[in-house]
Enzyme design. Structure first.
Site, PDB file in Angstrom:
ATOM      1  N   GLN B 126      62.796  71.739  -1.256  1.00  0.00           N
ATOM      2  CA  GLN B 126      63.886  70.795  -1.445  1.00  0.00           C
ATOM      3  C   GLN B 126      63.737  70.065  -2.772  1.00  0.00           C
ATOM      4  OE1 GLN B 126      63.230  66.975   0.051  1.00  0.00           O
ATOM      5  NE2 GLN B 126      65.180  66.812   1.105  1.00  0.00           N
ATOM      6  N   GLY B 127      64.707  70.211  -3.652  1.00  0.00           N
ATOM      7  CA  GLY B 127      64.644  69.534  -4.948  1.00  0.00           C
ATOM      8  C   GLY B 127      65.554  68.323  -4.978  1.00  0.00           C
ATOM      9  N   SER B 129      64.102  64.420  -5.014  1.00  0.00           N
ATOM     10  CA  SER B 129      63.552  63.290  -5.771  1.00  0.00           C
ATOM     11  C   SER B 129      63.401  63.626  -7.247  1.00  0.00           C
ATOM     12  CB  SER B 129      62.177  62.907  -5.222  1.00  0.00           C
ATOM     13  OG  SER B 129      62.293  62.430  -3.916  1.00  0.00           O
ATOM     14  N   GLU B 244      66.060  65.163   8.856  1.00  0.00           N
ATOM     15  CA  GLU B 244      64.636  65.009   8.555  1.00  0.00           C
ATOM     16  C   GLU B 244      64.047  63.881   9.394  1.00  0.00           C
ATOM     17  OE1 GLU B 244      63.748  63.757   4.545  1.00  0.00           O
ATOM     18  OE2 GLU B 244      61.679  64.413   4.675  1.00  0.00           O
ATOM     19  N   ASN B 381      59.576  53.286   4.340  1.00  0.00           N
ATOM     20  CA  ASN B 381      59.804  52.417   5.495  1.00  0.00           C
ATOM     21  C   ASN B 381      60.601  51.163   5.120  1.00  0.00           C
ATOM     22  OD1 ASN B 381      58.428  54.386   6.824  1.00  0.00           O
ATOM     23  ND2 ASN B 381      56.893  53.029   7.748  1.00  0.00           N
ATOM     24  N   GLU B 382      60.518  50.771   3.855  1.00  0.00           N
ATOM     25  CA  GLU B 382      61.355  49.657   3.396  1.00  0.00           C
ATOM     26  C   GLU B 382      62.835  50.046   3.478  1.00  0.00           C
ATOM     27  OE1 GLU B 382      58.629  50.647   1.873  1.00  0.00           O
ATOM     28  OE2 GLU B 382      57.408  48.936   1.270  1.00  0.00           O
TER      29      GLU B 382
END
Lengths: 364, 395
Positions: B126-127, B129, B244, B381-382
């Site tokens: 998966q590209g 980020s 995901e 998580n933020e």
């Protein structure tokens, strides 16, 4: 307030570390750059040895704060093992053979390590299974010491062993017959050795202490090391906090520095509070190691510091990684290496759980 | 188990376990239990044995090769697979790309791409980020411009998991200029051996090579290699990442670790007894077990809601946060269980020292360092908390 001696030591360590920046050493591989030799060049190998034995005659409170500078510089030195524990024990043991080694210790040529850990002993020599039996020539030692930091570079071993059901401390040359060392590389870039003693024989004069006296010496050696470790942790935490603060100011997401988000501000503020608590914890531990009226008071103060330290080291290390994101988990970037050393410190001389237990036991 | 399973469900669990024990290579199993990564060929071999049994993609509809199992059966299957140390499914293809194609892809894409995911003849990465687009994924700057029936891609991706083993990649790129940065993005599909793609490894502090940087320099792909409509990539990406997050809690893996911790702790000496008898171990293990138990109940509650046609809200975000924290707590406890041998990470030499030292000691520190990524990736998580605050609480 720093004393003149503390300031002077801090300056010479900082100047030395300027020549050995963490970023340069990361490129070479941290493991390849043990800076013990640089500390020897500064004359610090015998810092606490009295001048009569060739040392500098400094006190523990003089030298403990320089660990903060070592921590800041992410320095792997074995100074804790060789000087704060090893050399100090040679001197404190009041044994002629040990005292005969002090001149060599002052030049760094003699390096003694306390083999305080055995698998399953939870780092507490009182649970040592290594045994010592009397022979015609002296003592015969049998057992295994685990993951002794500095163990592969040491010339002498200070070995806690059970003799007639009581703890005793022996001085064993690292090349004595029956001693086998197996080197291990640790994740924080220090090196260690697993050491087996298979009928390792030493002369009768190599018994340094036994019973209560042995326990008291070993416990004090470890508590001194814990105090020094607190100072090192403060340096590591300060450095990784600085790195993180710079990062959240410069890293932009959603059109602004991530440091502008309240969740990040609170994270950094908590890290800062943890750091300040550890500065106090380090002072508490050092003062206790040097001045406590009774061993119980000292042990309780040191464990109080260690409980604080273990918790804060974990929080700061994990928070630094979280605030950075993935970059902190790459081998190329410094923050992850500070995190690793903090992770090691959290466990090296007892975990937070161990120290909480010791604190409670002493309070009752 | 926290859920009241029917006798049929329990029989099903036994069947799955028997299949794994008969088909999974012992070396691969040990590797996975120690937190190491299986190679692509090890994954592929396992995926093909699942394919032969008809179990290649339980999460898919039957028409595409799914199993038609109930939600509970699927949960059991995942859990037993994880407990037994089987390689995970190739998630990027199976759980992320495939659902998007089934919903938004062309008939030809479904026909050509989906079967090769089932057999793992194609292994997707998966590209998404980029150096400047992490939590702020819509900040993607890689571009693709249409020229003579081809997309010409330029830019850089980072943290691309297993790009060095994958033969296909789906990338989120900017295909047009729009006022809102969430618009003008598209997802393109391409082969990793297309000229102009360079993969550079990123070595992490656990000394693993799992993630990469991927560079695109005038990479040409046929115009039809786009998912859905040009410019709607953000919508598809959000759909895909939703998939995901529901699988990210890793209930089965945590259950396996809880069991393995007890088993290992009862073989490691601690003072006059064993670690499993130490007060600190019992307390911390129980704390994690309790949290895991409630997390599992939450997962099942969510699955039941989905089974009844409900739409999960912020529960997926909640699962991601709790699931990652449980796994991180487990990794921390492992470090204390193996004592000082945890310091000597990745030294196979430890095995020579004595039978008392468990082989896991070689890996726990690496697993701990690696576990810190769990609260960072897949939407930190933020970000998960931001989503809960915004979409569930209207703040």
């Amino acid at each position: 307030m720093q004393t003149e001696t503390q300031t002077m030591l801090s300056h010479s360590i900082s100047a030395m570390l300027d020549k050995h920046q963490p970023s340069d050493r990361l490129r070479e591989g941290l493991a390849a750059t043990n800076l013990w030799g640089a500390l020897v060049e500064l004359g610090l190998a015998g810092a606490e040895i009295p001048e009569a034995f060739g040392g500098l005659g400094l006190s523990f409170t003089d030298i403990a704060p320089m660990f903060e500078d070592l921590g800041r510089g992410l320095a792997t030195t074995c100074y804790l093992e060789f000087a704060v524990m090893g050399t100090w024990l040679l001197h404190a043991s009041d044994n002629l053979v040990a005292h005969g080694l002090l001149a060599g210790a002052a030049t760094g040529d003699t390096r003694a390590v306390l083999t305080f850990s055995e698998f399953g002993s939870a780092g507490d020599p009182a649970f040592a299974r290594t045994s010592a039996t009397a022979t015609a020539a002296g003592w015969s030692l049998n057992g295994a010491k685990s993951v002794v930091v500095g163990g592969s570079l040491a010339t002498h071993l200070l070995v806690p062993a059970m003799q007639d059901g009581k703890l005793a401390l022996f001085l064993v040359p690292a090349d004595a017959p029956g001693v086998t060392r197996h080197s291990l590389q640790l994740y924080d870039a220090s090196s260690a050795a697993d050491i087996t003693l298979d009928n390792a024989c030493v002369a009768a004069s190599h018994l340094l202490a036994r019973g209560e006296q042995a326990s008291a010496l070993i416990t004090l050696a470890l508590d001194r090391a814990r105090a020094a470790l607190c100072h090192e942790a403060v340096g590591l935490m300060a450095a990784v906090h600085d790195l993180t603060l710079d990062y959240v100011k410069s890293r932009k997401q959603f059109g602004q520095p991530i440091g502008a988000f309240q969740t990040m501000q609170h994270r950094l503020a908590t890290m800062f509070m943890d750091l300040e608590l550890c500065r106090s914890a380090a002072d508490v531990a050092t003062s206790a190691a040097q001045h406590s009226a009774t061993p119980q008071q000292r042990m309780q103060a040191v464990s109080a510091a260690m409980v604080t330290l273990c918790q804060c080291a974990r929080n700061i290390g994990q928070s630094a990684v979280q605030a950075h994101g993935g970059i902190a988990l790459t081998r190329e970037y410094q923050a992850g290496h500070y995190f690793k050393r903090l992770t090691m410190i959290e466990r090296y001389l007892g975990t937070g759980d161990d120290h909480l237990e010791r604190y409670i036991a002493l309070a009752s | 188990m926290a859920f009241d399973y029917s006798p049929q469900d329990l029989q099903f669990a036994d069947d799955v376990r028997a299949f794994i024990q008969a088909n999974l290579d012992a070396g691969v199993r040990k590797k996975i239990l120690s937190g190491m990564l299986p190679t692509r060929s090890e994954r592929e071999k396992w995926q093909k044995s699942l394919y032969a049994r008809g179990w290649a993609a339980p999460s898919w509809p039957v028409e595409f090769g799914g199993t038609g199992w109930t939600v509970v059966q699927r949960h059991i299957f995942d859990e037993v697979l994880t407990e037994e140390g089987a390689p995970g499914f190739p998630v990027f293809g199976m759980s992320m790309l495939a659902p998007v194609l089934m919903r938004f892809g062309t008939e030809r894409q479904k026909r050509e791409i989906l079967p090769a995911i089932l057999t793992m003849d194609d292994f997707w990465c998966q590209g998404f980020s980029e150096p400047g687009a992490g939590s702020d994924l819509a900040g993607v700057r890689s571009t693709a411009r249409l020229e003579d029936g081809f997309w010409i891609i330029n830019g850089q991706k980072i943290w691309t998991t297993l790009a060095h083993e994958a033969n296909k990649i789906f990338v989120l790129v900017r295909t047009s200029v729009a006022e809102k940065k969430q618009l003008g993005l598209s997802i393109l599909l391409l082969a990793m051996d297309t000229p102009g793609i360079t993969v550079r490894p990123i070595i992490t502090i656990d000394n693993h090579h799992e993630v990469n940087e991927v560079f695109f320099d005038d990479v040409r792909v046929p115009a039809e290699n786009i998912i859905g409509e040009e410019g709607l990539g953000w919508t598809y990406a959000k759909f895909l990442l939703g998939h995901e997050r529901t699988s990210i809690a890793r209930i089965g893996q945590s259950r396996r670790e809880l069991k393995r911790l007890i088993a290992t702790a009862s073989t490691i000496p601690w003072r006059d007894g064993m670690v499993s008898q130490a007060p600190w171990f019992k307390r911390r293990h129980a704390q994690i077990e309790i949290r895991h138990r409630i997390l599992e109940a939450t997962t099942l509650r969510l699955l039941a809601m989905v089974a009844e046609g409900g739409k999960p809200g912020s529960e997926a975000n909640l699962l991601k946060i709790h699931g990652s924290e449980v796994q991180q707590d487990l990794a921390e406890l492992w470090m204390d269980v193996v004592g000082e041998y945890g310091f000597a990470y990745g030294q196979d030499a430890i095995a020579d020292i004595g039978e008392m030292v468990p082989w896991e000691a070689n890996y726990v520190a690496g697993s701990y360092f690696n576990s810190r990524k769990l609260s960072i990736y897949g939407g930190s998580n933020e970000i998960q908390r931001n989503i809960i605050a915004k979409s569930a609480l209207g703040l």
